[in-house]
Write a protein that holds these residues in place. Structure first.
Motif, PDB file in Angstrom:
ATOM      1  N   PHE A  51       0.837  -1.197   0.000  1.00 60.20           N
ATOM      2  CA  PHE A  51       0.000   0.000   0.000  1.00 60.20           C
ATOM      3  C   PHE A  51       0.877   1.254   0.000  1.00 60.20           C
ATOM      4  O   PHE A  51       0.665   2.186  -0.788  1.00 60.20           O
ATOM      5  N   TYR A  52       1.903   1.282   0.865  1.00 63.21           N
ATOM      6  CA  TYR A  52       2.798   2.448   0.883  1.00 63.21           C
ATOM      7  C   TYR A  52       3.540   2.578  -0.447  1.00 63.21           C
ATOM      8  O   TYR A  52       3.696   3.683  -0.969  1.00 63.21           O
ATOM      9  N   ASP A  53       3.981   1.444  -1.006  1.00 62.97           N
ATOM     10  CA  ASP A  53       4.669   1.499  -2.309  1.00 62.97           C
ATOM     11  C   ASP A  53       3.758   2.113  -3.367  1.00 62.97           C
ATOM     12  O   ASP A  53       4.188   2.950  -4.164  1.00 62.97           O
ATOM     13  N   ALA A  54       2.501   1.686  -3.388  1.00 62.47           N
ATOM     14  CA  ALA A  54       1.571   2.179  -4.413  1.00 62.47           C
ATOM     15  C   ALA A  54       1.254   3.658  -4.194  1.00 62.47           C
ATOM     16  O   ALA A  54       1.136   4.434  -5.155  1.00 62.47           O
ATOM     17  N   LEU A  55       1.150   4.052  -2.941  1.00 62.57           N
ATOM     18  CA  LEU A  55       0.880   5.462  -2.616  1.00 62.57           C
ATOM     19  C   LEU A  55       2.050   6.328  -3.103  1.00 62.57           C
ATOM     20  O   LEU A  55       1.851   7.365  -3.754  1.00 62.57           O
ATOM     21  N   VAL A  56       3.266   5.888  -2.819  1.00 63.34           N
ATOM     22  CA  VAL A  56       4.460   6.630  -3.236  1.00 63.34           C
ATOM     23  C   VAL A  56       4.540   6.665  -4.765  1.00 63.34           C
ATOM     24  O   VAL A  56       4.772   7.727  -5.365  1.00 63.34           O
ATOM     25  N   ALA A  57       4.306   5.519  -5.397  1.00 62.93           N
ATOM     26  CA  ALA A  57       4.429   5.430  -6.862  1.00 62.93           C
ATOM     27  C   ALA A  57       3.427   6.342  -7.563  1.00 62.93           C
ATOM     28  O   ALA A  57       3.689   6.830  -8.666  1.00 62.93           O
TER      29      ALA A  57
END
Ligand code: F6R
Length: 247
Positions: A51-57
């Motif tokens: 979830f954090y990866d997708a938010l950052v991306a």
């Protein structure tokens, strides 16, 4: 607190962890686009990493967003690599335009931990409350560090970790002896005041807790079941976490 009315949970099942994580990020991104100074409640652990990866991306700006984490180990300084503060720095804070002064997490080294809990509750209130709270769930059904049997009225407080939780989290430490015995956590009462809740679960190890949450009777022995009384909770699952559900 009265827990009179039960609401239907929105359950969404995804083929895999990546799709589940992307959906969670999409919901938060949409909220932040509508309300750039949104107040987010955030978890640590393995589950929210995607979830954090997708938010950052996504590149969404979090410049005005305020965040409040669910919990922190008692006694670990922010510089300890396994403190939840250090986790959040790696997973999110250092990868976005979030402002350090807008990122809140209980201080596990506060001289007076009870006072720190009161201060944290007040900070959430002063920010206007949580617009959305993202949760993981423990194998034993805990949310935040509200272990089985926790009062449903509880506010942010110092708690003892269940042995099963210390064992589950020992994977991040050199040995189980290093896993703190206590933590500061938002209480179930605090959690239930979030305007919207997203609970994420991935993997077979969570399937039994998810079955209880979705199909079981609400009871303090399985803390996550309290969410059946929350008016706006979505449960986002990968296929493995959903594998014991009836449909
Ligand atoms: C973490 C938290 C915990 C975790 C739960 C699941 O801030 O409050 O309730 O969400 O222990 O952890 P993982 O995702 O590592 O399985």
């Amino acid at each position: 607190m009265m827990h009179g009315k039960r609401y239907p949970l929105t359950v969404e099942v995804f083929a895999d962890y990546k799709q589940m994580s992307q959906r969670a990020a999409d919901i938060v991104i949409e909220l932040v686009k509508e309300k750039p100074d949104a107040v987010l409640g955030l978890p640590t652990g393995s589950t929210p990493l995607g979830f954090y990866d997708a938010l950052v991306a996504s590149g969404v700006s979090l410049a005005r967003v305020r965040t409040f984490n669910l919990d922190e180990y008692l006694g670990l300084p922010r510089t300890h690599p396994e403190s939840y503060y250090a986790f959040m720095k790696r997973a999110l804070y250092d990868r976005t335009d979030l402002r350090p002064e807008n990122c809140h997490i209980p201080d596990g080294t506060a001289a007076d931990p009870d006072e720190e809990c009161r201060r944290y509750e007040e900070a959430i209130r002063a920010a206007g409350g949580l617009d959305i709270l993202v949760l993981g769930v423990g194998h034993n059904g805990h949310i935040g560090f509200n272990e089985p049997g926790s009062s449903w009225d509880a506010r942010t407080r110092v708690v003892e970790l269940a042995e099963s939780t210390r064992k589950a989290n020992a994977r991040f430490f050199n040995s189980i002896d290093e896993v703190p015995r206590k933590a500061i956590t938002m209480g179930i009462g605090t959690i239930m005041e979030a305007r919207r809740i997203l609970l994420l679960a991935s993997g077979e190890g969570k399937a039994a807790a998810i079955k209880e949450l979705v199909e079981g009777e609400p009871r303090p022995e399985v803390p996550a079941t309290v969410l059946q009384y929350h008016p706006d909770t979505s449960v986002l699952l990968d296929a493995a976490a959903a594998s014991l559900l009836r449909r």
